[in-house]
Design a protein around this motif. Structure first.
Motif, short mmCIF file in Angstrom:
data_model
loop_
_atom_site.label_atom_id
_atom_site.label_comp_id
_atom_site.label_asym_id
_atom_site.label_seq_id
_atom_site.Cartn_x
_atom_site.Cartn_y
_atom_site.Cartn_z
N ILE A 330 0.83 -1.21 0.00
CA ILE A 330 0.00 0.00 0.00
C ILE A 330 0.87 1.26 0.00
N TYR A 333 1.22 1.48 -3.57
CA TYR A 333 -0.06 1.63 -4.26
C TYR A 333 -0.70 2.97 -3.92
N GLY A 334 -0.56 3.40 -2.67
CA GLY A 334 -1.20 4.65 -2.25
C GLY A 334 -0.68 5.85 -3.01
N GLY A 335 0.55 5.76 -3.48
CA GLY A 335 1.08 6.85 -4.28
C GLY A 335 1.50 8.07 -3.48
N LEU B 131 -1.59 10.04 -10.89
CA LEU B 131 -1.76 9.00 -9.85
C LEU B 131 -2.08 7.65 -10.49
N HIS B 134 0.84 6.07 -12.04
CA HIS B 134 1.68 5.43 -11.03
C HIS B 134 1.18 4.03 -10.70
N LYS B 135 -0.15 3.88 -10.66
CA LYS B 135 -0.73 2.60 -10.25
C LYS B 135 -0.96 1.65 -11.42
N PHE B 212 -6.98 4.14 -0.50
CA PHE B 212 -6.27 2.93 -0.10
C PHE B 212 -6.43 2.74 1.41
#
Lengths: 487, 405
Positions: A330, A333-335, B131, B134-135, B212
């Motif tokens: 995470i 993933y959360g960035g 964003l 990135h994911k 998240f």
């Protein structure tokens, strides 16, 4: 169901067609009482006990000397700096509270789950819970700086109308740990009442009879007593079960409510609880493995019991590993760049050595318990327990220090090192812990006699010729019964 | 180990018999009709099946959670060498084997990704594009599909392993089959923990790809498991009302069902509270946004309902021993939990589709009935006319004789 001596009979065979034999060595009720009570009734303990006691008391002396030095000088004697304002004190607090989780899990949750094997180890584990919580409680108390106003931790009505901050998780800790201590103590004591009565009835000196008699609360073993005892025990188990989860959840809130990368993540409550159970079982094992050897308890705390504990260690260690992995995932993933930085910094920054000690000891090494040969070997398991103890201390160190030492302003980054006072205080807390453990094994029955008897085959009314007869007065040695009937 | 009054397996009806075809004809028929109606209703909305996708997703995630709960329950019984549950273990074995049909039912989601998931839609607000880029290594249709294939291969393999070994034991009575299931159970839990957490995140958390929570996988597990406990209770009671399993599943087993529902209702609340409280307390916009959507425009009321309806009411209702041992009350609370947890899943997913108001639609009902009907029909189909009790399990006798101390 005949059983041979423990070194011959393998009770870990795990045969689905019959329940495991929990107590080995062809015991009956009298032999159980004689064995367990006998340890406490020896006129004097072996010399090893005195040597160990001298060592631990000296270490406790070091603890109190360090605390005195701290109070007289100030928290500057610790290695705290800016930005690491939380150092070993909080690490040690969480470490000890965590260790205090195995006892109540064993006594409450395993009781509700009908795990009969718990009866051999619950008394010992509960005692360790209480001692660990005592050790834990010291650290936040001496961390407050002005210890003479430490009572301000509690919401005590006062003329200045000053109250602690109810929105602070540190205050929640006061309640969570306080409640846990109280309920664990009650649970431990309630469970011990029948055994204390046994010790009272077997006492050969007036002092012992009075002392054990006082705490036995007039227990006579009547049906009514047993009925109420069992009811109280069940209720206490029900009350203690949510506490096992709540204490370390609240401890995790100390970190997780903050807006600090590496602390503020939602998995923390269950992850801390799993870690606490993990470390608690490892510490119970660390003490039980030598204790069963020295006190000749191999028939009571069998390899089967230890194997079950090792399975729980494997399960909780893997949960901790899953939590580490989820956090890392995470964080990417959360960035959030701060979050990602903290995790990369943990694994590859200046404290990488601590991080990899943590991962190796907590996640990798316990995986050895997948192999039955390893989890039933007392030497191997004891070494793994030591690794887990080390790893779980480092987990708290990694969480606390790596998130703080490089904060949002690179200009204020620093490196935290403990001072000698930090180190001696922590070492001293082990002294206090083991002093209490040594006193416990000297004066109190370390296996729950009354409970163990209920899981023995002869407790079953259908067990045939070796059926139990009479009530618990059968525990009283013949010569004492003779003496009573003569007088 | 009192074996004097052991209830006799031979005296009890332990197969579905003629009931089986009736269940799968009726439930399957109703389910298929409802699904067809859902598609028709979805097409009528003319939104590219977006509404249908969300309604379908809610009920799909819900029933998947039940079968996953069943799978972990079976593995847990083996890993702990449990004896109390032997007499009812075939039911969760079947519910877990039902993951086979859930794999098929996943297709409408996998084929409709771009209408359900913003990250798959290609229409992302400019400020979120970086964003999403990135994911993108994780959130792309190919990898998502690969993950779901991997999850289902793992789940179906495990579920069928336990179910088929158990069935074989009915015929051969070999003790070694029990040992084999026990040997796999530890590994099964590891596989389950990894796949279930990621599946939960994939299915429901990535609906809002910016948000998240490390707790989310546990949240999904908690929801699924408590719903499974309630469904298991209802299935057992329903079978008993038709005279099946009548004497062998006793009040003692039901008492344990009650304890499970009670404990995991509390566990769900603990997880839900921890996630909420930590985000509320730190008050970081990128984290609170998820709760912001779920606390406005009527969704907040649903959230408050969750506190009382999903946690407090069953918690108080199941606390007493009397309730846990009363068939009627147990059935009431099981139905309650089944509904309440559906509301919970609805609250997790639907605000993404309809942030401006709570829009309970006929589609939500038809999707629930559709997926539920098919789930029930295949459950009966898998059960066949075989025994609903693992008749040769070495611990069966202990299970029949078991008493809550």
């Amino acid at each position: 169901m005949k059983t041979a001596a423990s070194d011959v009979y393998d009770n870990t065979s795990d045969d689905p067609t019959r329940p495991p034999v929990l107590i080995l060595g062809d015991q009956d009720f009298t032999s159980v009482t004689d064995k367990i009570a006998g340890i406490v009734e020896r006129p004097s303990p072996p010399r090893a006990w005195y040597i160990a006691f001298a060592v631990t008391v000296s270490m406790t002396g070091v603890l109190f000397a360090m605390i005195l030095y701290l109070i007289l000088t100030g928290v500057g004697v610790w290695g705290l700096n800016n930005p690491v304002g939380w150092g070993w004190a909080i690490v040690n607090f969480v470490f000890w509270v965590g260790i205090g989780h195995a006892g109540t899990l064993i006594s409450a949750i395993l009781f509700l789950l009908r795990q009969k094997w718990r009866t051999s180890i619950n008394r010992f584990a509960e005692a360790m819970t209480i001692f660990a919580v005592i050790c834990a409680g010291i650290f936040p108390a001496i961390h407050v700086g002005r210890i003479w106003v430490v009572h301000w931790l509690f919401p005590i009505p006062n003329y200045q109308a000053m109250w602690p901050n109810f929105r602070s998780p540190l205050l929640w800790d006061v309640f969570a740990v306080g409640t846990y201590m109280l309920v664990s103590l009650l649970f431990w004591f309630t469970g011990m009442i029948p055994d204390l009565a046994t010790l009272r009835d077997r006492a050969t000196s007036k002092v012992r009879q009075m002392a054990y008699g006082f705490f036995a609360l007039g227990w006579r073993g009547s049906h009514r007593h047993w009925h109420r005892y069992e009811k109280a025990y069940l209720l206490l188990a029900g009350l203690a079960t949510p506490l096992v989860l709540s204490v370390h959840s609240v401890v995790s809130f100390d970190f997780a409510v903050a807006q600090i990368a590496g602390w503020h993540t939602t998995i923390f409550p269950p992850y801390f609880v799993a870690g606490a159970v993990f470390s608690g079982f490892a510490m119970v094992g660390t003490c039980l493995v030598p204790a069963r050897q020295w006190f000749g308890l191999k028939n009571f705390i069998t390899i089967y019991h230890l194997e079950n504990m090792n399975k729980i260690i494997l399960a909780t260690g893997s949960m901790v590993g899953l939590a580490y992995a989820t956090e890392f995932f995470i964080a990417w993933y959360g960035g959030n760049p701060n979050e990602a930085f903290v995790f990369v910094n943990r694994a590859f920054g200046p404290y990488a050595w601590a991080y990899w000690i943590m991962v190796s000891c907590n996640v990798l090494i316990p995986q050895l318990f997948w192999f039955k040969r390893l989890r039933t070997n007392v030497v191997v398991m004891w070494i793994i327990y030591i690794f887990v103890n080390i790893g779980m201390w480092f987990e708290r160190f990694v969480i606390t220090v790596t998130s703080l030492h490089r904060d949002f302003l690179p200009g204020s980054w620093g490196y935290y090192k403990p001072s000698i006072v930090d180190i001696l205080t922590f070492a001293g807390s082990f002294g206090l812990f083991f002093t209490l453990v040594l006193l416990f094994v000297r004066y109190l029955p370390m296996v729950a006699m009354a409970e163990v008897k209920t899981v023995m085959p002869i407790a079953d009314a259908h067990s045939g010729e070796r059926r139990a007869v009479g009530d618990y007065h059968g525990d009283i040695p013949q010569e004492i019964r003779d003496r009573r009937s003569h007088s | 180990m009192a074996h004097s009054q052991a209830p006799k397996l031979a005296d009890t009806k332990t197969t579905l018999g003629s009931l089986g075809p009736r269940i799968y004809m009726v439930a399957g028929g109703v389910g298929l009709v409802a699904l067809a109606a859902s598609v028709a209703l979805g097409l009528a909305k003319a939104d590219g099946l977006r509404h249908f996708g969300f309604s379908y997703l809610v009920s799909y995630a819900y029933f998947l959670g039940i079968s996953l709960g069943a799978l972990v329950f079976v593995a847990l019984q083996h890993v702990t060498r449990s004896s109390w549950s032997v007499v009812i273990r075939r039911l969760p074995e079947l519910m877990a084997a039902n993951l086979v049909v859930l794999a098929l039912l996943a297709l409408p989601i996998l084929l409709n990704l771009s209408h359900i998931y913003a990250w798959a839609s290609g229409h992302v607000p400019a400020e979120q594009a970086a964003l999403l880029a990135h994911k993108a290594p994780y959130l792309n249709k190919t990898f998502f599909t690969i993950r779901w294939v991997v999850y289902f291969v793992a789940w179906i393999w495990l579920a069928f392993y336990f179910w088929r070994k158990s069935l074989r034991q009915d015929e051969t009575g070999e003790v070694k089959l029990t040992k084999q299931m026990e040997n796999l159970s530890g590994f099964a839990l590891v596989v389950f923990a990894l796949t279930c957490s990621f599946a939960g995140m994939d299915l429901l958390m990535t609906l809002d790809f910016a948000w998240f929570s490390t707790m989310f996988g546990v949240y999904y597990f908690a929801t699924g498991f408590v719903t499974f406990c309630a469904v298991l209770t209802l299935v057992t009671l329903a079978l008993q009302s038709t005279g099946r399993l009548e004497n062998i599943v006793s009040g003692e087993h039901l008492h344990d069902y009650g304890k499970l529902m009670f404990a995991f209702t509390f566990f769900w609340a603990y997880i839900a509270f921890s996630q909420y409280m930590l985000y509320w307390y730190a008050n970081i916009p990128e984290e609170t946004v998820w709760y912001l959507v779920r606390s406005q425009n009527g969704w907040g009321r649903v959230g408050v309902i969750l506190i009382f309806f999903t946690w407090l009411a069953p918690f108080l209702g199941l606390i007493s021993r009397f309730a846990k041992r009363s068939r009627k009350l147990l059935a009431v609370w099981a139905v309650w939990i089944v509904i309440a947890q559906w509301v919970n899943v609805y609250w997790l997913a639907m605000p993404v589709f309809s942030p401006d108001r709570v829009r309970l639609d006929l589609l939500d009902v038809t999707c629930f009935v559709g997926i539920g009907g098919i789930w029930l029909a295949t459950l009966a189909l898998l059960a066949g006319n075989r025994s609903l009790v693992p008749t040769q399990d070495p611990r069966l006798r202990d299970s029949l004789n078991f008493e809550n101390a």
